[in-house]
Design an enzyme around this catalytic site. Structure first.
Site, PDB file in Angstrom:
ATOM      1  N   HIS A  75      -3.688  20.301   1.853  1.00  0.00           N
ATOM      2  CA  HIS A  75      -5.063  20.150   1.370  1.00  0.00           C
ATOM      3  C   HIS A  75      -6.042  20.221   2.534  1.00  0.00           C
ATOM      4  O   HIS A  75      -5.866  19.533   3.525  1.00  0.00           O
ATOM      5  CB  HIS A  75      -5.223  18.820   0.622  1.00  0.00           C
ATOM      6  CG  HIS A  75      -4.676  18.877  -0.766  1.00  0.00           C
ATOM      7  ND1 HIS A  75      -5.467  18.838  -1.886  1.00  0.00           N
ATOM      8  CD2 HIS A  75      -3.415  19.030  -1.209  1.00  0.00           C
ATOM      9  CE1 HIS A  75      -4.716  18.952  -2.964  1.00  0.00           C
ATOM     10  NE2 HIS A  75      -3.456  19.062  -2.576  1.00  0.00           N
ATOM     11  N   TYR A 207     -12.574  11.180  -4.485  1.00  0.00           N
ATOM     12  CA  TYR A 207     -12.903   9.774  -4.227  1.00  0.00           C
ATOM     13  C   TYR A 207     -14.251   9.524  -4.899  1.00  0.00           C
ATOM     14  O   TYR A 207     -15.254  10.108  -4.480  1.00  0.00           O
ATOM     15  CB  TYR A 207     -13.007   9.503  -2.720  1.00  0.00           C
ATOM     16  CG  TYR A 207     -11.675   9.497  -1.989  1.00  0.00           C
ATOM     17  CD1 TYR A 207     -11.021  10.686  -1.650  1.00  0.00           C
ATOM     18  CD2 TYR A 207     -11.071   8.295  -1.623  1.00  0.00           C
ATOM     19  CE1 TYR A 207      -9.808  10.675  -0.984  1.00  0.00           C
ATOM     20  CE2 TYR A 207      -9.854   8.270  -0.948  1.00  0.00           C
ATOM     21  CZ  TYR A 207      -9.231   9.468  -0.640  1.00  0.00           C
ATOM     22  OH  TYR A 207      -8.025   9.458   0.029  1.00  0.00           O
ATOM     23  N   PRO A 298      -5.663   0.867   1.018  1.00  0.00           N
ATOM     24  CA  PRO A 298      -5.165   2.240   0.893  1.00  0.00           C
ATOM     25  C   PRO A 298      -6.234   3.336   0.876  1.00  0.00           C
ATOM     26  O   PRO A 298      -5.888   4.519   0.917  1.00  0.00           O
ATOM     27  CB  PRO A 298      -4.397   2.213  -0.436  1.00  0.00           C
ATOM     28  CG  PRO A 298      -4.956   1.071  -1.198  1.00  0.00           C
ATOM     29  CD  PRO A 298      -5.406   0.061  -0.189  1.00  0.00           C
ATOM     30  N   LYS A 302      -3.811   5.628   5.093  1.00  0.00           N
ATOM     31  CA  LYS A 302      -3.332   5.503   6.474  1.00  0.00           C
ATOM     32  C   LYS A 302      -2.023   4.740   6.651  1.00  0.00           C
ATOM     33  O   LYS A 302      -1.344   4.883   7.676  1.00  0.00           O
ATOM     34  CB  LYS A 302      -4.402   4.785   7.333  1.00  0.00           C
ATOM     35  CG  LYS A 302      -5.624   5.602   7.583  1.00  0.00           C
ATOM     36  CD  LYS A 302      -5.317   6.770   8.507  1.00  0.00           C
ATOM     37  CE  LYS A 302      -6.381   7.828   8.444  1.00  0.00           C
ATOM     38  NZ  LYS A 302      -5.901   9.171   8.632  1.00  0.00           N
ATOM     39  N   TYR A 389      -9.721  11.095   8.755  1.00  0.00           N
ATOM     40  CA  TYR A 389      -8.845  11.256   7.588  1.00  0.00           C
ATOM     41  C   TYR A 389      -7.626  12.114   7.939  1.00  0.00           C
ATOM     42  O   TYR A 389      -6.494  11.778   7.576  1.00  0.00           O
ATOM     43  CB  TYR A 389      -9.631  11.894   6.435  1.00  0.00           C
ATOM     44  CG  TYR A 389      -8.944  11.801   5.092  1.00  0.00           C
ATOM     45  CD1 TYR A 389      -9.289  10.809   4.176  1.00  0.00           C
ATOM     46  CD2 TYR A 389      -7.938  12.695   4.734  1.00  0.00           C
ATOM     47  CE1 TYR A 389      -8.659  10.713   2.946  1.00  0.00           C
ATOM     48  CE2 TYR A 389      -7.294  12.604   3.509  1.00  0.00           C
ATOM     49  CZ  TYR A 389      -7.660  11.619   2.620  1.00  0.00           C
ATOM     50  OH  TYR A 389      -7.027  11.519   1.400  1.00  0.00           O
TER      51      TYR A 389
HETATM   52  P1  FAD Z   1       7.719  -0.868   3.869  1.00  0.00           P
HETATM   53  O1  FAD Z   1       7.609   0.429   3.188  1.00  0.00           O
HETATM   54  O2  FAD Z   1       7.155  -2.082   3.213  1.00  0.00           O
HETATM   55  O3  FAD Z   1       9.278  -1.116   4.157  1.00  0.00           O
HETATM   56  C1  FAD Z   1       9.778  -2.357   4.564  1.00  0.00           C
HETATM   57  C2  FAD Z   1      11.182  -2.489   4.038  1.00  0.00           C
HETATM   58  O4  FAD Z   1      11.750  -3.699   4.516  1.00  0.00           O
HETATM   59  C3  FAD Z   1      11.213  -2.579   2.517  1.00  0.00           C
HETATM   60  O5  FAD Z   1      12.111  -1.613   2.003  1.00  0.00           O
HETATM   61  C4  FAD Z   1      11.660  -3.993   2.235  1.00  0.00           C
HETATM   62  O6  FAD Z   1      12.416  -4.105   1.042  1.00  0.00           O
HETATM   63  C5  FAD Z   1      12.489  -4.304   3.470  1.00  0.00           C
HETATM   64  N1  FAD Z   1      12.623  -5.741   3.771  1.00  0.00           N
HETATM   65  C6  FAD Z   1      11.698  -6.717   3.615  1.00  0.00           C
HETATM   66  N2  FAD Z   1      12.195  -7.895   4.012  1.00  0.00           N
HETATM   67  C7  FAD Z   1      13.464  -7.661   4.440  1.00  0.00           C
HETATM   68  C8  FAD Z   1      14.490  -8.506   4.947  1.00  0.00           C
HETATM   69  N3  FAD Z   1      14.295  -9.812   5.100  1.00  0.00           N
HETATM   70  N4  FAD Z   1      15.677  -7.955   5.272  1.00  0.00           N
HETATM   71  C9  FAD Z   1      15.888  -6.601   5.117  1.00  0.00           C
HETATM   72  N5  FAD Z   1      14.925  -5.768   4.629  1.00  0.00           N
HETATM   73  C10 FAD Z   1      13.737  -6.290   4.302  1.00  0.00           C
HETATM   74  N6  FAD Z   1      -0.438   3.503   1.831  1.00  0.00           N
HETATM   75  C11 FAD Z   1      -1.144   4.608   1.711  1.00  0.00           C
HETATM   76  O7  FAD Z   1      -1.396   5.267   2.727  1.00  0.00           O
HETATM   77  N7  FAD Z   1      -1.575   5.004   0.455  1.00  0.00           N
HETATM   78  C12 FAD Z   1      -1.245   4.303  -0.699  1.00  0.00           C
HETATM   79  O8  FAD Z   1      -1.612   4.675  -1.792  1.00  0.00           O
HETATM   80  C13 FAD Z   1      -0.492   3.137  -0.585  1.00  0.00           C
HETATM   81  N8  FAD Z   1      -0.140   2.403  -1.673  1.00  0.00           N
HETATM   82  C14 FAD Z   1       0.620   1.256  -1.495  1.00  0.00           C
HETATM   83  C15 FAD Z   1       0.981   0.480  -2.584  1.00  0.00           C
HETATM   84  C16 FAD Z   1       1.721  -0.712  -2.420  1.00  0.00           C
HETATM   85  C17 FAD Z   1       2.113  -1.554  -3.633  1.00  0.00           C
HETATM   86  C18 FAD Z   1       2.079  -1.121  -1.111  1.00  0.00           C
HETATM   87  C19 FAD Z   1       2.859  -2.434  -0.901  1.00  0.00           C
HETATM   88  C20 FAD Z   1       1.726  -0.317  -0.024  1.00  0.00           C
HETATM   89  C21 FAD Z   1       0.992   0.858  -0.210  1.00  0.00           C
HETATM   90  N9  FAD Z   1       0.621   1.669   0.867  1.00  0.00           N
HETATM   91  C22 FAD Z   1      -0.102   2.775   0.725  1.00  0.00           C
HETATM   92  C23 FAD Z   1       1.026   1.377   2.197  1.00  0.00           C
HETATM   93  C24 FAD Z   1       2.257   2.159   2.609  1.00  0.00           C
HETATM   94  O9  FAD Z   1       3.079   2.394   1.500  1.00  0.00           O
HETATM   95  C25 FAD Z   1       2.924   1.338   3.678  1.00  0.00           C
HETATM   96  O10 FAD Z   1       2.019   1.276   4.788  1.00  0.00           O
HETATM   97  C26 FAD Z   1       4.278   1.866   4.122  1.00  0.00           C
HETATM   98  O11 FAD Z   1       5.226   1.666   3.104  1.00  0.00           O
HETATM   99  C27 FAD Z   1       4.717   1.134   5.391  1.00  0.00           C
HETATM  100  O12 FAD Z   1       6.050   1.448   5.687  1.00  0.00           O
HETATM  101  P2  FAD Z   1       6.973   0.361   6.370  1.00  0.00           P
HETATM  102  O13 FAD Z   1       8.293   1.043   6.560  1.00  0.00           O
HETATM  103  O14 FAD Z   1       6.290  -0.224   7.532  1.00  0.00           O
HETATM  104  O15 FAD Z   1       7.082  -0.830   5.333  1.00  0.00           O
HETATM  105  C1  DHB Z   2      -3.079   8.460  -2.395  1.00  0.00           C
HETATM  106  C2  DHB Z   2      -3.240   7.175  -2.005  1.00  0.00           C
HETATM  107  C3  DHB Z   2      -4.313   6.843  -1.229  1.00  0.00           C
HETATM  108  O1  DHB Z   2      -4.488   5.592  -0.832  1.00  0.00           O
HETATM  109  C4  DHB Z   2      -5.252   7.767  -0.834  1.00  0.00           C
HETATM  110  O2  DHB Z   2      -6.314   7.397  -0.101  1.00  0.00           O
HETATM  111  C5  DHB Z   2      -5.066   9.063  -1.215  1.00  0.00           C
HETATM  112  C6  DHB Z   2      -3.965   9.409  -1.997  1.00  0.00           C
HETATM  113  C7  DHB Z   2      -1.908   8.818  -3.237  1.00  0.00           C
HETATM  114  O3  DHB Z   2      -1.153   7.915  -3.615  1.00  0.00           O
HETATM  115  O4  DHB Z   2      -1.744   9.994  -3.535  1.00  0.00           O
END
Ligand code: FAD
Ligand code: DHB
Length: 411
Positions: A75, A207, A298, A302, A389
């Site tokens: 995009h 947005y 979100p 990022k 972005y």
């Molecule tokens: P996570 O993906 O949270 O992974 C951490 C892992 O550690 C998980 O699988 C968890 O189960 C595991 N864990 C936790 N505790 C333990 C333990 N004690 N022992 C072993 N394993 C453990 N970001 C965007 O950019 N756009 C979005 O739309 C967006 N939507 C989101 C919606 C939700 C509901 C959430 C929670 C986050 C969202 N985010 C979004 C943020 C993005 O998904 C996260 O920043 C990203 O997942 C970070 O990756 P991570 O690997 O650091 O953490």
């Molecule tokens: C999506 C999530 C976001 O937070 C965003 O800013 C743009 C796209 C998505 O889930 O596709």
């Protein structure tokens, strides 16, 4: 109790932990990766969808982009909608060709899991563990303990531990009180997100600023849409049957001559909104990465990109540490926090520009609309949004040197 050894113990098989274990393997470093959830749960958890160019380049260089290159949707801009008008912000034109790629976090996670299992076998990731604990973090031999899915207790002696266990994980909490500084902001709203079996009604993400609250039209593929609505944080999903969600989305995206197509809702969930940063991202021989150390709302897309960028810096830093050079590990936290604070500011700025705070007065709405008009009419302002972005280059030393050469490894 089963006692074993590895070089790096990794807690959490989200994007950060999975990519780290792969980047370490490319450098010839062994790791043990544990996860409290099942594989099916990790692969189905609906979250982010937008990858920066730097994240795509990193995945490609790590040999993980075969499906991303086939299925990712490039995009070159977004729409900002406000005051009854929809404006295109053209990233390619404003940034000399930079873009983003729509490819869901679920797919990134599936690709990473498949690759670890193909390279190492079924033992590559211990899913569905319980009782995770870390200890000896201020020694040269920290330990990772857990009970596996069959009920066997393990104690793994490591040379370093990576806390990739998300915001609610145990690793950050294992750092002694008083050694961490944290900054936190909760927002008085949440997102209700749906995944829908209907082709997107738009060619670019929309947005939308609306008096009733923010809305976002994103997508997952040419046939699947992803949409979000600003709602109150205490919202109960039972109060939002599908018809009500679609009606509210149609209202917030309303534009003469344009319609929002509806389809069966495949998934529905609520995401709270929070900014959180904790520093430093290291304690002794434990390093935090991704959501374990920082959370952004979100709106700027990022969170996933930050998690990938952290481990791109962490992998070479751990490699150096394990070979007796602490310098890159000592710089890890400051290097990552520079990007983290930029993304924290950008996400806060996008969020406060586009959402309606409960009880906000007309003054706030006028300030938001003035800012939005400025962004779409000033090349300088639009360029600032576009470069934030699309994101900044991932550490060249990390992205450019994924593999240690044989001579560097002493072979
Ligand atoms: P996570 O993906 O949270 O992974 C951490 C892992 O550690 C998980 O699988 C968890 O189960 C595991 N864990 C936790 N505790 C333990 C333990 N004690 N022992 C072993 N394993 C453990 N970001 C965007 O950019 N756009 C979005 O739309 C967006 N939507 C989101 C919606 C939700 C509901 C959430 C929670 C986050 C969202 N985010 C979004 C943020 C993005 O998904 C996260 O920043 C990203 O997942 C970070 O990756 P991570 O690997 O650091 O953490
Ligand atoms: C999506 C999530 C976001 O937070 C965003 O800013 C743009 C796209 C998505 O889930 O596709």
């Amino acid at each position: 109790m089963l006692r074993t050894r590895t070089q790096v113990g990794i807690v959490g098989a989200g994007p950060a932990g999975l990519l780290l274990s792969h980047l370490l393997a490319l450098r010839g470093i062994d790791s043990v990766l544990i996860e409290i959830r099942s594989r099916a749960y990790c692969e189905a958890r609906q979250r982010a969808g937008v990858l920066e160019d730097g994240s795509v380049a990193l995945l490609r260089e790590a040999g993980l982009a075969a499906r991303l290159d086939r299925q990712g949707l490039q995009h070159g801009g977004i729409y900002l909608q406000f005051g009854g008008e929809r404006h295109h912000v053209d990233f390619r034109e404003l940034t000399g060709g930079r873009t983003v790629t729509v490819y869901a976090q679920t797919e990134v996670v599936k690709d990473l899991i498949a690759r670890r299992l193909a390279d190492v076998g079924n033992d590559a990731i211990a899913f569905s563990v319980t009782g995770t604990a870390v200890s000896g973090l201020d020694t040269d031999r920290p330990r990772l303990s857990y009970t596996d899915a069959r009920g066997v207790r393990h104690e793994v002696e490591c040379e370093a531990i990576a806390g990739c266990d998300g915001f609610h994980g145990i690793c950050r909490q294992a750092i002694p009180a008083g050694l961490l500084t944290t900054w936190e902001r909760d927002y008085p709203y949440a997102w209700l997100g749906i995944l829908a079996d209907v082709p997107p009604s738009t060619d670019e993400l929309i947005y939308a600023h609306h008096r009733a609250g923010f809305a976002l039209h994103s997508l997952r593929s040419p046939s699947i849409s992803r949409l979000y609505l600003q709602v109150a944080p205490e919202t109960d999903l039972r109060d939002w049957p599908d018809d009500r969600v679609w009606a509210e989305l149609s209202r917030r995206f309303e534009l003469p001559g344009w319609t929002l197509d509806r389809g069966p809702v495949l998934d529905k969930g609520i995401t709270p909104m929070r900014s959180f940063v904790s520093a430093p991202m290291r304690y002794g021989r434990m390093f935090l990465a991704g959501d374990a150390a920082h959370i952004v709302p979100p709106t700027g897309a990022k969170g996933l990109n930050l998690a990938l960028a952290d481990v791109a810096v962490l992998a070479p830093a751990l490699d150096a540490l394990l070979h007796g050079d602490d310098k890159p590990a000592a710089a890890y936290s400051a290097t990552c926090l520079d990007r983290v604070w930029r993304s924290t500011h950008f996400s806060w700025w996008m969020t406060t520009m586009l959402h309606r705070s409960p009880g906000a007065d007309e003054m706030e709405a006028q300030l938001q609309l003035s800012q939005l008009r400025y962004v779409v009419s000033s090349t300088a302002a639009a360029t600032s949004l576009a470069e934030n972005y699309t994101g900044f280059a991932v550490q060249p030393a990390a992205a450019g040197q994924l593999h240690r050469t044989r001579s560097e490894r002493g072979c």
